[in-house]
Design an enzyme around this catalytic site. Structure first.
Site, mmCIF file in Angstrom:
data_model
loop_
_atom_site.group_PDB
_atom_site.id
_atom_site.type_symbol
_atom_site.label_atom_id
_atom_site.label_comp_id
_atom_site.label_asym_id
_atom_site.label_seq_id
_atom_site.Cartn_x
_atom_site.Cartn_y
_atom_site.Cartn_z
ATOM 1 C CB ALA C 241 -0.928 -0.009 1.206
ATOM 2 C CG HIS C 242 -1.226 4.981 0.441
ATOM 3 N ND1 HIS C 242 -2.162 5.973 0.264
ATOM 4 C CD2 HIS C 242 -1.679 4.242 1.474
ATOM 5 C CE1 HIS C 242 -3.112 5.832 1.147
ATOM 6 N NE2 HIS C 242 -2.850 4.800 1.885
#
Lengths: 355, 355, 355
Positions: C241-242
């Site tokens: 994920a980010h």
């Protein structure tokens, strides 16, 4: 690439906030407190970030009035009720926008398809019979839009997406790269030791303002449709099986999997890698914590979990052995037996004393 | 798009059933009981659906003789022994078929590749050296078929599939969109704190009548091959690591992951998100329930599970704390100690009474 | 396809080993002990494989000196300290190499992009504005390289990969088919019952010698970057994920998922399908066993686990019911109460005897 430049006053107006300091301070980007330089604006969302805020080199800060009163290290602010929401709004200001319109020369579009003049169709896109692409929708390169698929307006479909199974997509829908929508559901009739494929005849209906991440698989229904209502948001690598229905504004984090014919209510939040069996109903406003396994209907709003906590591996092995033993240990009886024994002993003691 | 139209009598013949009612009733599609209209035929598979069947507007129903005797609400039937199988067969009648043959002008096919005249090769497909594509096989747009890949007859390969690693595919195989077959296995020799890549030299062998969903990854073997036997069916987002062997007619639901060099028998059924470690053997006719973790050989047919049941989150937290404590609680000893104490007390009591 | 042919002596030199036997023995490939024929060389890595080695038809064996002394069935050897490492090195010798350079005529490359003369760009690749592709890098067909992406030298990017979000890729990086890097992070500000999208402005930075499998999703950061340091290796179907940061030489097996803003140290090994929540820190040299759920910081190197062991399903159901009951069973108290009762009984017994 020219950086976008904005005056502090203008940014404040965009988020319906009040600026404090130099109205014409030029800001070129958003940044986190730790990384921000003088040309950046950063946001502070809670007291716990005040130390970071004081140490930040950001040219301006987005804060609440209460937070501002505790910050004498900076001179330039935008004051709002909800700094996180203001930050969310400003990300769109600094985002690099796709502005191209028209159809790249290499796109293959069937003559029966209708593509809005204001849409963009990238290189090597393939669009089949009877498809529709609405106004201002962006279809990135190498997308496949199979026969009878319809896409609304102002959508964004990233590269290598496959839309098939006569999928219908609403407006302002974002579908990220390499996702497959409308693929064939996993339906087989077992007969004489073999799997007989059930051709899938339903479709996928996607509402407005839906967001689907990358590498997701959302299957078409067997007879009826698979349905995502308005405002559903889905992260990457998520599996939605045939005939699933997901209620408005429900959020599914990465790696969730929803088995066939399950219905999920509105405003639910499923954390990462949650698995849900088929043919069940989950009501509105349900939260499921990460990696949980849902095998039964949930009819009460609330938060639900399964799994075991992480332990050092040797500790875990001992606990895991005991989990096996649990099957044959009558736990609740144990407590009752203890209570009973305690009573027997007390009785013995008191009788004994009386003698 | 003209809907397909069939007479009741003709549909009955296709499923080797007997029609009751109007032989020339025109039916245009299959539908579920709840959604069906007069132009649709629906199926009833068990007594529990009789109420839905009675309320259905379907023009005709596929039923067993026993179910028909309980339905006086409808006049038109197809009577068969197995309505679900008859339904599965009829889905193929109403399915929209791919009928195109030939090679789209934009396909890039190496001069050494052999493509059957009756195959279809879509736009922007790339086919490398020494590849073979068999009779009546459909390769949808934007597929990549890398050097030395061979595909049998009557296969369906959907858009954005990548076939590499000299994969060999049998007949009547369906591979759904964006799946990768023959990618490099995850093999590294650790040495002096670094990972040394082991180039993967094996391939993937896929039998006949295999079905693979969308967004799957099936890696080529390290030296020997990764093997899927005839009739294997695999759902979406499944990981098959290098040198895995899967026996005939085994089914893997979505999000399963099988680690390297594991062998799975025939006729197994793995529910969603099952994980299997590497280098083990699982015998024939094994069922694994959803999200289970398989870490040991399974030598007996049967059903296996792991995980914990879903609980309301606060309840779960209390149970989870106790799971940690289990490591230091000698459960089976507890029961023995209780039994021992009980005996001691009874001995005390009887001695006491005798005095 | 001509098989590659090598003399035993030459192969020994390539792995800095010593050959024993016929220096000019011609070998055409590597194979496993069981499958090898006279034209193959196989490796033996431990005493437990000696029986397989003795029965092998391999023309030559890679062994340690100690293993060789136990093998009188064969005449031709390469003797090394680490046969597995020697095998890893020789896989590269027998691997079919990509040797093409230049740009296929159908590739769409923006005029502002810089592509090295020694790079290869396959059919239907799309490369956007300001991109860079370094020396000897191979971009397979149908890849999408979006604006402002930069790729170093000697990289391998397989078909249908999407590189977007201004991702920067180091040297000697391998990215397998259908992976998406730089897709938009899953960031939304909830407000008045709706999800407000946060445009993602960060990027992805990938170091040197990184390996990423097929069908992975690695999102761009929200403001700062998502970072994979040098030597990270990642298997298939992995979600990053980010704003995740992964330290050098850490390995993630297939189907792992790392939620946003989590930092993982160097030299970690996560087995398959491990899930890690967001916003935590995991130190260096941590091993996580398969399918574990990590919900807290890990500050001590070591091995960690969660989950329950697999059981026969009926056994499992009984244990699972008890897991629920655990919430209300004061386990550690039980032991204390037993100890207390034992003491009471002993006291009773001794008093009783004294009477």
């Amino acid at each position: 690439m020219n950086p976008r430049q904005f005056r502090l006053e203008d940014l404040a107006r965009l988020v319906q906030g009040e600026y404090v300091g130099q109205s014409d301070l030029i800001l070129e980007g958003l940044a986190s407190l730790d990384v921000a330089q003088a040309k950046h604006i950063a946001f502070v969302n809670a007291d716990k970030y005040l130390d970071h805020a004081r140490a930040s080199k950001a040219g301006a800060l987005i804060v609440t009035a209460a937070l501002k009163s505790q910050l004498d290290t900076h001179n330039n602010f935008i004051i709002v009720d909800n700094p996180y929401l203001a930050f969310a709004i400003l990300t769109h200001v600094f985002e690099k926008k796709h502005t191209q319109q028209g159809i790249e020369s290499t796109a293959q579009i069937h003559s029966s398809a209708i593509v809005a003049d204001s849409a963009y169709i990238g290189h090597y896109v393939v669009i089949g019979e009877n498809c529709v692409v609405g106004d201002e929708t962006v279809i990135q390169s190498q997308v496949k839009i199979d026969d009878d698929v319809e896409i609304g307006k102002q959508c964004f479909i990233d590269s290598h997406v496959t839309l098939t199974g006569e999928t219908k997509v609403g407006d302002r829908v974002r579908i990220h790269a390499n996702t497959v929508i409308g693929g064939e559901g996993f339906g087989f009739a077992p007969y004489q030791g073999k799997w007989n494929r059930i051709a899938q005849l339903g479709s996928v209906k996607i509402g407005n303002d839906v967001r689907i991440g990358s590498n997701c698989s959302i299957d078409r229904g067997a007879l009826d449709d698979t349905i995502l209502e308005d405002g559903v948001i889905i992260d990457n690598l998520v599996q939605i099986a045939h005939n699933v229905k997901i209620g408005a504004n429900t959020a599914l984090a990465a790696k969730c999997g929803i088995a066939g014919s399950t219905t999920i209510g509105k405003n639910c939040v499923f954390a990462g890698a949650v698995g849900v069996v088929g043919h069940i109903n989950i009501t509105d406003n349900v939260t499921i914590t990460g990696m949980s396994m849902v095998t039964k209907n949930i009819s009460e709003a609330g938060s639900y979990s399964s799994g075991t906590p992480m332990l050092e591996s040797l500790h875990w092995k001992r606990a895991a052995v005991r989990f096996k033993q649990l099957a044959d240990v009558p736990l609740t009886q144990l407590v009752k037996r203890l209570d009973h024994i305690q009573a027997q002993i007390e009785s013995l003691e008191s009788t004994f004393k009386r003698k």
